[in-house]
Structures are given as structure tokens and as C-alpha cells.
Design a protein around this motif. Sequence first.
Motif, short mmCIF file in Angstrom:
data_model
loop_
_atom_site.label_atom_id
_atom_site.label_comp_id
_atom_site.label_asym_id
_atom_site.label_seq_id
_atom_site.Cartn_x
_atom_site.Cartn_y
_atom_site.Cartn_z
N PHE A 114 96.79 15.12 59.88
CA PHE A 114 97.51 16.36 59.63
C PHE A 114 98.34 16.76 60.85
O PHE A 114 99.51 17.12 60.73
CB PHE A 114 96.53 17.47 59.26
CG PHE A 114 97.18 18.80 59.03
CD1 PHE A 114 97.91 19.03 57.88
CD2 PHE A 114 97.07 19.82 59.96
CE1 PHE A 114 98.52 20.25 57.65
CE2 PHE A 114 97.67 21.04 59.75
CZ PHE A 114 98.40 21.26 58.59
N LEU A 115 97.74 16.67 62.05
CA LEU A 115 98.48 16.98 63.27
C LEU A 115 99.66 16.02 63.45
O LEU A 115 100.76 16.43 63.84
CB LEU A 115 97.57 16.90 64.49
CG LEU A 115 96.60 18.05 64.70
CD1 LEU A 115 95.69 17.77 65.88
CD2 LEU A 115 97.34 19.35 64.88
N SER A 116 99.44 14.75 63.17
CA SER A 116 100.52 13.77 63.29
C SER A 116 101.64 14.06 62.30
O SER A 116 102.83 13.93 62.63
CB SER A 116 99.98 12.36 63.04
OG SER A 116 99.02 12.03 64.00
N PHE A 117 101.28 14.48 61.10
CA PHE A 117 102.28 14.83 60.09
C PHE A 117 103.09 16.05 60.52
O PHE A 117 104.32 16.06 60.41
CB PHE A 117 101.59 15.09 58.74
CG PHE A 117 102.53 15.54 57.68
CD1 PHE A 117 103.41 14.66 57.08
CD2 PHE A 117 102.55 16.87 57.27
CE1 PHE A 117 104.29 15.07 56.10
CE2 PHE A 117 103.43 17.30 56.29
CZ PHE A 117 104.30 16.39 55.70
N ILE A 118 102.42 17.07 61.04
CA ILE A 118 103.12 18.27 61.51
C ILE A 118 104.07 17.91 62.65
O ILE A 118 105.22 18.37 62.69
CB ILE A 118 102.11 19.35 61.97
CG1 ILE A 118 101.26 19.82 60.80
CG2 ILE A 118 102.80 20.51 62.66
CD1 ILE A 118 102.05 20.51 59.71
N GLU A 119 103.61 17.07 63.56
CA GLU A 119 104.46 16.64 64.67
C GLU A 119 105.69 15.88 64.16
O GLU A 119 106.81 16.10 64.62
CB GLU A 119 103.65 15.76 65.62
CG GLU A 119 104.40 15.35 66.85
CD GLU A 119 103.54 14.52 67.79
OE1 GLU A 119 104.01 14.28 68.91
OE2 GLU A 119 102.42 14.12 67.41
N LEU A 120 105.48 15.02 63.18
CA LEU A 120 106.59 14.26 62.59
C LEU A 120 107.60 15.19 61.92
O LEU A 120 108.82 15.05 62.12
CB LEU A 120 106.07 13.25 61.58
CG LEU A 120 107.10 12.44 60.83
CD1 LEU A 120 107.80 11.48 61.77
CD2 LEU A 120 106.46 11.70 59.68
N VAL A 121 107.12 16.16 61.16
CA VAL A 121 108.01 17.09 60.47
C VAL A 121 108.83 17.90 61.48
O VAL A 121 110.05 18.07 61.33
CB VAL A 121 107.21 18.02 59.54
CG1 VAL A 121 108.05 19.18 59.04
CG2 VAL A 121 106.65 17.23 58.37
N ILE A 122 108.18 18.37 62.52
CA ILE A 122 108.91 19.15 63.54
C ILE A 122 109.95 18.28 64.22
O ILE A 122 111.08 18.73 64.45
CB ILE A 122 107.92 19.75 64.57
CG1 ILE A 122 107.08 20.83 63.90
CG2 ILE A 122 108.67 20.33 65.76
CD1 ILE A 122 105.95 21.37 64.77
N ASN A 123 109.60 17.04 64.56
CA ASN A 123 110.57 16.15 65.19
C ASN A 123 111.75 15.84 64.28
O ASN A 123 112.88 15.73 64.74
CB ASN A 123 109.90 14.85 65.64
CG ASN A 123 109.17 15.00 66.93
OD1 ASN A 123 109.60 15.72 67.82
ND2 ASN A 123 108.05 14.33 67.05
#
Length: 92
Positions: free
Chosen positions: A80-89
Amino acid sequence: MPEPIYVLVIFVLRFIEILSLAMFIRAILSWFIMDGEGKLMRFLYVLTEPVIYPFRKIFYKLNWFQESRIDVAFISSWLFLSFIELVINLMC
């Protein structure tokens, strides 16, 4: 992008990176150190458990992964954290 928003985005990204690193260190140390043993492990639990706990609670209520030897809530929170980071990037 306006500067205050840019600063906030960078802050959130760095926070997610630090949290992901703490989760990685916690996972590696859990192979060698018993749960809650030592100041470093307690610090890592205090830092990472607020992210993991909601997943544990959901899986417990749905009676999912109760007998699994793998901590699926831990893996799910890291994904989930990796997905949020990807979306923000991708948005920046």
C-alpha cells in the motif's frame, strides 16, 4: 506546481521512504531478534505498527489469513505504501 505544495509532496514522499525502510529493517531484524526485544525493535514497532495495524484489523474482522505463517498484513501495508508513493510520483 506551487512551492508549498511541492514541499508537502517531497515531505510525504520522504516520510513514506523512511517508513518503508523502517519496515524493511524490522522484517530483517525479526529473523534474529525476538519480538519487542531491544530498544531498536521497540522503536521500529512504534514507528511501523500504526501503518500495519489497520490491515491486521481488517484481515481479522474478515477472518482472512488467520492461520498463515506469513504476516500478510505487513506485506499488504508495505505494498500500500509503495502504491501511494508510485501514485504521488506519477502525479508530479
